[in-house]
Scaffold this active site. Structure first.
Site, PDB file in Angstrom:
ATOM      1  N   ARG A 111       0.816  -1.237   0.000  1.00 60.22           N
ATOM      2  CA  ARG A 111       0.000   0.000   0.000  1.00 60.22           C
ATOM      3  C   ARG A 111       0.843   1.278   0.000  1.00 60.22           C
ATOM      4  NH1 ARG A 111      -3.372  -3.025   3.518  1.00 60.22           N
ATOM      5  NH2 ARG A 111      -5.066  -3.893   2.271  1.00 60.22           N
ATOM      6  N   LYS A 144       4.100  11.483 -11.409  1.00 58.81           N
ATOM      7  CA  LYS A 144       3.267  10.642 -12.283  1.00 58.81           C
ATOM      8  C   LYS A 144       3.987   9.308 -12.460  1.00 58.81           C
ATOM      9  CE  LYS A 144       0.731  13.979 -15.114  1.00 58.81           C
ATOM     10  NZ  LYS A 144       0.513  14.519 -16.477  1.00 58.81           N
ATOM     11  N   GLU A 199      11.613  18.642 -24.714  1.00 57.59           N
ATOM     12  CA  GLU A 199      10.950  19.076 -23.466  1.00 57.59           C
ATOM     13  C   GLU A 199      11.594  20.363 -22.942  1.00 57.59           C
ATOM     14  OE1 GLU A 199       8.269  17.733 -22.464  1.00 57.59           O
ATOM     15  OE2 GLU A 199       8.290  15.765 -23.430  1.00 57.59           O
ATOM     16  N   LYS A 207       9.063  22.915 -13.733  1.00 55.82           N
ATOM     17  CA  LYS A 207       8.182  21.765 -13.490  1.00 55.82           C
ATOM     18  C   LYS A 207       7.763  21.739 -12.015  1.00 55.82           C
ATOM     19  CE  LYS A 207       6.781  17.235 -14.289  1.00 55.82           C
ATOM     20  NZ  LYS A 207       6.752  16.081 -15.119  1.00 55.82           N
ATOM     21  N   GLU A 248      -3.036  17.661 -11.797  1.00 54.46           N
ATOM     22  CA  GLU A 248      -3.486  18.121 -13.118  1.00 54.46           C
ATOM     23  C   GLU A 248      -4.983  18.426 -13.181  1.00 54.46           C
ATOM     24  OE1 GLU A 248      -1.331  16.216 -16.271  1.00 54.46           O
ATOM     25  OE2 GLU A 248      -2.755  16.924 -17.775  1.00 54.46           O
ATOM     26  N   ARG A 284      -1.387  22.240 -14.600  1.00 48.65           N
ATOM     27  CA  ARG A 284      -0.355  21.257 -14.982  1.00 48.65           C
ATOM     28  C   ARG A 284      -0.466  20.856 -16.452  1.00 48.65           C
ATOM     29  NH1 ARG A 284       2.136  16.209 -11.427  1.00 48.65           N
ATOM     30  NH2 ARG A 284       3.458  15.423 -13.096  1.00 48.65           N
ATOM     31  N   ASN A 323       1.912  19.993 -21.203  1.00 48.06           N
ATOM     32  CA  ASN A 323       1.664  19.216 -22.420  1.00 48.06           C
ATOM     33  C   ASN A 323       1.719  20.090 -23.676  1.00 48.06           C
ATOM     34  OD1 ASN A 323       1.279  16.677 -21.188  1.00 48.06           O
ATOM     35  ND2 ASN A 323      -0.722  17.388 -20.474  1.00 48.06           N
ATOM     36  N   HIS A 362       2.246  18.588 -27.043  1.00 44.54           N
ATOM     37  CA  HIS A 362       2.140  17.133 -26.902  1.00 44.54           C
ATOM     38  C   HIS A 362       0.916  16.527 -27.592  1.00 44.54           C
ATOM     39  CE1 HIS A 362       5.413  17.683 -24.156  1.00 44.54           C
ATOM     40  NE2 HIS A 362       5.443  16.413 -23.821  1.00 44.54           N
ATOM     41  N   HIS A 384       1.964  13.629 -29.722  1.00 46.09           N
ATOM     42  CA  HIS A 384       1.543  12.242 -29.471  1.00 46.09           C
ATOM     43  C   HIS A 384       0.886  11.650 -30.713  1.00 46.09           C
ATOM     44  CE1 HIS A 384       1.367  12.890 -24.830  1.00 46.09           C
ATOM     45  NE2 HIS A 384       2.535  12.413 -25.214  1.00 46.09           N
ATOM     46  N   HIS A 395      10.555  11.185 -29.257  1.00 43.72           N
ATOM     47  CA  HIS A 395       9.502  11.942 -28.570  1.00 43.72           C
ATOM     48  C   HIS A 395       9.799  13.448 -28.681  1.00 43.72           C
ATOM     49  CE1 HIS A 395       6.440  12.850 -25.617  1.00 43.72           C
ATOM     50  NE2 HIS A 395       7.330  13.468 -24.854  1.00 43.72           N
TER      51      HIS A 395
HETATM   52  P1  NAD Z   1      13.823   5.285 -21.589  1.00 45.00           P
HETATM   53  O1  NAD Z   1      13.581   5.158 -20.149  1.00 45.00           O
HETATM   54  O2  NAD Z   1      13.307   4.210 -22.476  1.00 45.00           O
HETATM   55  O3  NAD Z   1      15.386   5.477 -21.835  1.00 45.00           O
HETATM   56  C1  NAD Z   1      15.873   5.614 -23.152  1.00 45.00           C
HETATM   57  C2  NAD Z   1      17.014   4.654 -23.448  1.00 45.00           C
HETATM   58  O4  NAD Z   1      18.192   5.133 -22.823  1.00 45.00           O
HETATM   59  C3  NAD Z   1      16.798   3.257 -22.912  1.00 45.00           C
HETATM   60  O5  NAD Z   1      17.291   2.342 -23.849  1.00 45.00           O
HETATM   61  C4  NAD Z   1      17.639   3.237 -21.648  1.00 45.00           C
HETATM   62  O6  NAD Z   1      18.071   1.932 -21.310  1.00 45.00           O
HETATM   63  C5  NAD Z   1      18.798   4.088 -22.052  1.00 45.00           C
HETATM   64  N1  NAD Z   1      19.527   4.765 -20.984  1.00 45.00           N
HETATM   65  C6  NAD Z   1      19.036   5.320 -19.858  1.00 45.00           C
HETATM   66  N2  NAD Z   1      19.980   5.986 -19.204  1.00 45.00           N
HETATM   67  C7  NAD Z   1      21.124   5.835 -19.928  1.00 45.00           C
HETATM   68  C8  NAD Z   1      22.433   6.315 -19.783  1.00 45.00           C
HETATM   69  N3  NAD Z   1      22.792   7.138 -18.787  1.00 45.00           N
HETATM   70  N4  NAD Z   1      23.343   5.977 -20.718  1.00 45.00           N
HETATM   71  C9  NAD Z   1      22.994   5.196 -21.764  1.00 45.00           C
HETATM   72  N5  NAD Z   1      21.763   4.738 -21.973  1.00 45.00           N
HETATM   73  C10 NAD Z   1      20.830   5.056 -21.054  1.00 45.00           C
HETATM   74  O7  NAD Z   1      13.217   6.659 -22.170  1.00 45.00           O
HETATM   75  P2  NAD Z   1      13.078   8.120 -21.569  1.00 45.00           P
HETATM   76  O8  NAD Z   1      13.057   9.019 -22.727  1.00 45.00           O
HETATM   77  O9  NAD Z   1      14.014   8.379 -20.464  1.00 45.00           O
HETATM   78  O10 NAD Z   1      11.609   8.092 -20.925  1.00 45.00           O
HETATM   79  C11 NAD Z   1      10.470   7.856 -21.707  1.00 45.00           C
HETATM   80  C12 NAD Z   1       9.367   7.371 -20.808  1.00 45.00           C
HETATM   81  O11 NAD Z   1       9.094   8.376 -19.849  1.00 45.00           O
HETATM   82  C13 NAD Z   1       8.054   7.074 -21.511  1.00 45.00           C
HETATM   83  O12 NAD Z   1       7.563   5.848 -21.071  1.00 45.00           O
HETATM   84  C14 NAD Z   1       7.138   8.209 -21.072  1.00 45.00           C
HETATM   85  O13 NAD Z   1       5.779   7.812 -21.004  1.00 45.00           O
HETATM   86  C15 NAD Z   1       7.684   8.511 -19.706  1.00 45.00           C
HETATM   87  N6  NAD Z   1       7.419   9.887 -19.244  1.00 45.00           N
HETATM   88  C16 NAD Z   1       6.904  10.046 -18.000  1.00 45.00           C
HETATM   89  C17 NAD Z   1       6.660  11.315 -17.516  1.00 45.00           C
HETATM   90  C18 NAD Z   1       6.150  11.481 -16.116  1.00 45.00           C
HETATM   91  O14 NAD Z   1       5.819  12.607 -15.731  1.00 45.00           O
HETATM   92  N7  NAD Z   1       6.106  10.432 -15.321  1.00 45.00           N
HETATM   93  C19 NAD Z   1       6.939  12.434 -18.295  1.00 45.00           C
HETATM   94  C20 NAD Z   1       7.474  12.235 -19.559  1.00 45.00           C
HETATM   95  C21 NAD Z   1       7.703  10.952 -20.029  1.00 45.00           C
HETATM   96  N1  GLY Z   2       5.049  15.372 -18.305  1.00 46.42           N
HETATM   97  C1  GLY Z   2       3.855  16.047 -17.971  1.00 46.42           C
HETATM   98  C2  GLY Z   2       3.554  16.061 -16.516  1.00 46.42           C
HETATM   99  O1  GLY Z   2       4.317  15.595 -15.709  1.00 46.42           O
HETATM  100  O2  GLY Z   2       2.524  16.524 -16.151  1.00 46.42           O
END
Ligand code: NAD
Ligand code: GLY
Length: 362
Positions: free
Chosen positions: A115, A137, A179, A231, A241, A245, A249, A252, A256, A269
């Site tokens: 939990r 998030k 971003e 942020k 949101e 918030r 986007n 986006h 998207h 992205h």
């Molecule tokens: P990712 O986590 O897939 O990482 C990208 C690639 O880089 C992967 O292959 C990973 O293994 C590699 N990698 C990571 N760190 C590394 C390093 N230091 N050196 C070499 N390789 C490395 O992608 P991302 O762009 O970091 O994140 C995308 C994800 O984030 C999506 O799923 C998206 O939905 C999510 N996201 C979440 C929020 C939120 O607010 N929670 C906001 C934006 C995006």
């Molecule tokens: N990436 C958008 C948010 O965190 O709200």
């Protein structure tokens, strides 16, 4: 070293940005996190060998498969199996060590296991350092769509070491840059601080001439600090949101849709968001919001950062519109768009004519 706080009353937490911070990871955590349970690191199979010397400081390290396609229920089950087998307790703490995929999955595990237990974000991609590690998030994808299962769960601490960007490829840097530019266009709506982020990013580009990415390396700490400050300010005012918030986007809804109609693989992205921001500027111009001078300098900056690939042109407008209508931000079938209204100010609109949206597409 730079430090700031996400102000959320009893859920407030610090963000520390420091080049080389991982070299001394244990003591940095000890001085900034109060818990006294065990740590369970969640990372992936690509990151583990790159950062073995850091991760070997921890007894429990769980490695998931690498890739957005593994951001799913099966991986969630794998993580919770490992945590429960190791008899995780309420006083223990999860550490998310990786990009946004690891961060979102580890965060959701922390939100739901027993939990809810504490977790710390150690983001290692540019996108996760400027965006996903802050704001709470968490979640994973469902076959019906991205990020459909999840929860808001704030971390206790975010530790950012820009040195991790040295092992990242340019494609991933581009994703984060999309971003980062977004923050420049929303600055006045996002924060009362005056970072002058647009001018800073422009000056950086002008000084760098042809070698922008090398120049950026000298400025990561400041760029990340300004981005996460915005942020943090937005999240402090609207954690779940309900309104403000949504400005995060910007670009986006178009972006998207572009990712969706091209199967998520063709553009990063960041490229999709960059193209999305240009389309949002087009819409704003047609609606008479953004004046032509601001429009030209804003679109110019996006192009200068080399985020628009030449073949993002002549998109199938019907497919784009359909994809935009299926975005999870759609309510009562109206497309919600964050649009620039003045330099560095944006607002959420739900009354843009479909024909006008179509005309704004690249
Ligand atoms: P990712 O986590 O897939 O990482 C990208 C690639 O880089 C992967 O292959 C990973 O293994 C590699 N990698 C990571 N760190 C590394 C390093 N230091 N050196 C070499 N390789 C490395 O992608 P991302 O762009 O970091 O994140 C995308 C994800 O984030 C999506 O799923 C998206 O939905 C999510 N996201 C979440 C929020 C939120 O607010 N929670 C906001 C934006 C995006
Ligand atoms: N990436 C958008 C948010 O965190 O709200």
């Amino acid at each position: 070293m730079k430090k700031l706080t996400v102000e959320l009353n009893e859920k407030s937490y610090p963000i520390i940005i420091n080049y080389g911070l991982l070299d001394d990871i244990k003591s940095t955590i000890e001085s900034n996190y109060k818990g006294n349970g065990r740590f369970f690191v969640i990372t992936n199979k690509t990151i583990y060998p790159l950062y073995k010397s850091v991760l070997d400081n921890f007894e429990h390290v769980i490695q998931i498969e690498d890739g957005e396609e593994f951001k799913n229920f099966k991986t969630f089950e794998f993580i919770t199996d490992k945590l429960l087998e190791a008899k995780i307790e309420r006083g223990d703490c999860i550490i998310a060590f990786g990009g946004g995929v690891v961060g979102d999955m580890a965060g959701y595990a922390a939100a739901s296991i027993l939990r809810g237990i504490d977790y710390i974000q150690i983001p290692t991609t540019l996108l996760s350092q400027v965006d996903s590690s802050v704001g709470g998030k968490t979640g994973f994808n469902h076959k019906m769509g991205k990020n459909l299962i999840g929860a808001f769960k704030q971390p206790k601490l975010v530790l950012i070491d820009p040195k991790t960007l040295d092992t990242l490829d340019n494609r991933q840097i581009k994703t984060g840059l999309g971003e980062i530019l977004k923050y420049a266009f929303i600055e006045k709506t996002a924060t009362d601080n005056n970072f002058g982020f647009f001018d800073k990013l422009k000056t950086l580009k002008d000084n760098a001439k042809n070698d922008l990415y090398s120049e950026l390396k000298n400025h990561w700490e400041e760029i990340i600090y300004i981005s996460v400050s915005m942020k943090a300010d937005v999240v402090s005012k609207d954690e779940q949101e309900k309104g403000l918030r949504a400005i995060l986007n910007f670009g986006h809804t178009f972006g998207h849709a572009l990712e969706k109609i091209t199967g998520y693989k063709k553009y990063t992205h960041g490229e999709a968001v960059a193209a999305g921001m240009i389309m949002a500027f087009n819409t704003a111009l047609s609606r008479g919001f953004a004046d032509r001078e601001y429009y030209k300098s804003a679109v110019g900056l996006i192009k200068d950062y080399n985020l628009i690939s030449e073949d993002i042109r002549n998109l199938n407008k019907n497919n784009m519109l359909e994809a935009m209508k299926s975005d999870k931000k759609v309510s009562h079938s109206t497309i919600k768009l964050v649009l620039p209204v003045k330099p560095f100010e944006v607002r959420l609109f739900d009354d843009t004519e479909e024909l006008l949206i179509k005309d704004s597409l690249l």
